[in-house]
Design an enzyme around this catalytic site. Structure first.
Site, short mmCIF file in Angstrom:
data_model
loop_
_atom_site.label_atom_id
_atom_site.label_comp_id
_atom_site.label_asym_id
_atom_site.label_seq_id
_atom_site.Cartn_x
_atom_site.Cartn_y
_atom_site.Cartn_z
N ASP A 175 -41.86 21.83 30.21
CA ASP A 175 -43.18 22.44 30.23
C ASP A 175 -43.24 23.39 29.05
O ASP A 175 -42.66 24.48 29.08
CB ASP A 175 -43.39 23.19 31.55
CG ASP A 175 -44.76 23.87 31.62
OD1 ASP A 175 -45.53 23.76 30.64
OD2 ASP A 175 -45.05 24.52 32.64
N ASN A 232 -44.40 17.56 18.21
CA ASN A 232 -45.69 16.91 18.32
C ASN A 232 -46.61 17.63 19.30
O ASN A 232 -47.81 17.63 19.11
CB ASN A 232 -45.48 15.45 18.76
CG ASN A 232 -46.77 14.75 19.10
OD1 ASN A 232 -47.67 14.73 18.29
ND2 ASN A 232 -46.86 14.19 20.28
N TYR A 253 -58.51 26.12 18.28
CA TYR A 253 -57.59 25.03 17.91
C TYR A 253 -57.08 25.23 16.48
O TYR A 253 -55.88 25.12 16.21
CB TYR A 253 -58.30 23.68 18.04
CG TYR A 253 -57.47 22.53 17.51
CD1 TYR A 253 -56.39 22.04 18.24
CD2 TYR A 253 -57.77 21.93 16.29
CE1 TYR A 253 -55.63 20.99 17.75
CE2 TYR A 253 -57.01 20.88 15.80
CZ TYR A 253 -55.94 20.42 16.54
OH TYR A 253 -55.18 19.38 16.05
N LEU A 286 -50.28 10.15 19.87
CA LEU A 286 -49.42 10.12 18.69
C LEU A 286 -47.96 10.04 19.11
O LEU A 286 -47.17 9.30 18.50
CB LEU A 286 -49.65 11.35 17.82
CG LEU A 286 -48.78 11.46 16.57
CD1 LEU A 286 -48.94 10.24 15.68
CD2 LEU A 286 -49.09 12.74 15.81
N LYS A 319 -53.18 25.90 15.02
CA LYS A 319 -52.54 25.13 13.95
C LYS A 319 -52.16 26.04 12.78
O LYS A 319 -51.13 25.81 12.12
CB LYS A 319 -53.47 24.01 13.48
CG LYS A 319 -53.61 22.87 14.48
CD LYS A 319 -52.24 22.22 14.76
CE LYS A 319 -52.35 21.03 15.69
NZ LYS A 319 -51.02 20.43 15.96
#
Length: 313
Positions: A67, A99, A170, A15, A174
């Site tokens: 990093d 991102n 995950y 992306l 988010k």
């Protein structure tokens, strides 16, 4: 005169590189904005390098190393950019596109965009395709507590072997990003100097990128490199904001959210591609957001003077 700087983290990813491609392919953005493209290692950022070789000559850009797993690296990069903006060597940040992770940069007069996912919402029916990862009654929430998540003590592979444990982690990451997005928007709205900044989250859908490269041969190669590229190009024609989207479409949605939508003030704007996104109940929970915010301040060792935000504690 330059209109500002666009900073993109994770610029070498699927992306991220598509976002850079969109920028350099849009004459107004390429000519009038400087690009700061952050990657882990510039020497091995081959995808980004390939994109930038096609950049127009008048596009001012540079690749910086950061990093995002190292607070020291994030602080150093932020300090370097802040100093350059203060000296006038770099235009003010117009869009900060988070991102690959979150880093806090001052000298901003525009928008902060979090790349989100519907997976942050345990009640979103689209998550049911992941073999019922969110249907296990042993995991009724994606936010069991900030410290538990930070120390990897929840939904561990040894407790629940297979892909479900990883998908929950995950989703939890988010959710934390969405909680931060909501909390930051609330605090910015009350800030006398920073309340001109818009905070936006955008879910890009499932894209055929290298995101699942560690998932094994069937998912990491066959699905994401062979099947999904074809399906995503077909799917987007009939359902532009459907589950499966090509990266070029999601990149265009990110740029649209940063530059083409009227400034959204007083609260965060949440998008699913070009559509609106209903966010999780936990993302709206003020007590949980405060817990996460305060834990993050401690983990990052934030102190007075590290941020221009008035209500930062």
């Amino acid at each position: 005169m330059s209109k500002g700087t666009i900073l993109v983290t994770g610029a070498n990813g699927g992306l991220g590189s598509a976002i850079v491609q969109n920028i350099i392919s849009t004459p107004d953005l390429a000519s009038n904005y400087a690009g700061i493209y952050a990657v882990r290692k510039a020497a091995t950022a081959m995808t980004l390098q390939g994109v930038l070789r096609r950049a127009p000559l008048d596009h001012r850009h540079e690749t910086v190393e950061i990093d995002l797993g190292s607070l020291a690296s994030v602080r150093k990069t932020a300090a370097d950019i802040n100093a350059r903006v203060a000296k006038g060597d770099l235009p003010k940040i117009r869009a900060l596109i988070l991102n690959a992770g979150y880093s806090d940069y001052a000298n901003l007069d525009g928008r902060v965009l979090f790349v989100s996912s519907w997976s942050h919402d345990i009640d979103d029916p689209r998550n049911d395709v992941m073999m019922g990862a969110y249907k296990d009654t042993g995991y009724p929430t994606l936010f069991p507590g900030a410290e538990v998540l930070a120390k990897g003590q929840w939904s561990r592979p040894e407790d629940d072997p297979g892909i479900n444990s990883g998908f929950r982690r995950y989703g939890a990451s988010k959710l934390c990003a969405m909680m931060l997005c909501e909390e930051l928007a609330d605090r910015i709205a009350k800030d006398p100097k920073l309340n001109n900044i818009s905070v936006v989250s955008l879910s890009p859908g499932t894209m055929p990128t290298s995101f699942g490269r560690r998932a094994g041969f069937l998912i990491g190669v066959v699905a994401t490199r062979v099947i999904m590229p074809v399906l995503s190009e077909m799917s987007v024609r009939f359902s532009p904001n459907g589950m499966l989207r090509p990266s070029w479409k999601s990149a265009a949605d990110v740029i649209r959210a940063c530059f083409d939508i009227e400034a959204y003030k007083g609260e965060a704007l949440h998008l699913d591609g070009t559509a609106s996104l209903q966010i999780a109940k936990d993302a709206k929970d003020e007590a949980k957001r405060k817990e996460l915010w305060e834990y993050g301040l401690g983990a990052a060792k934030m102190d007075e003077g590290d941020t221009a935000l008035v209500e930062w504690t």
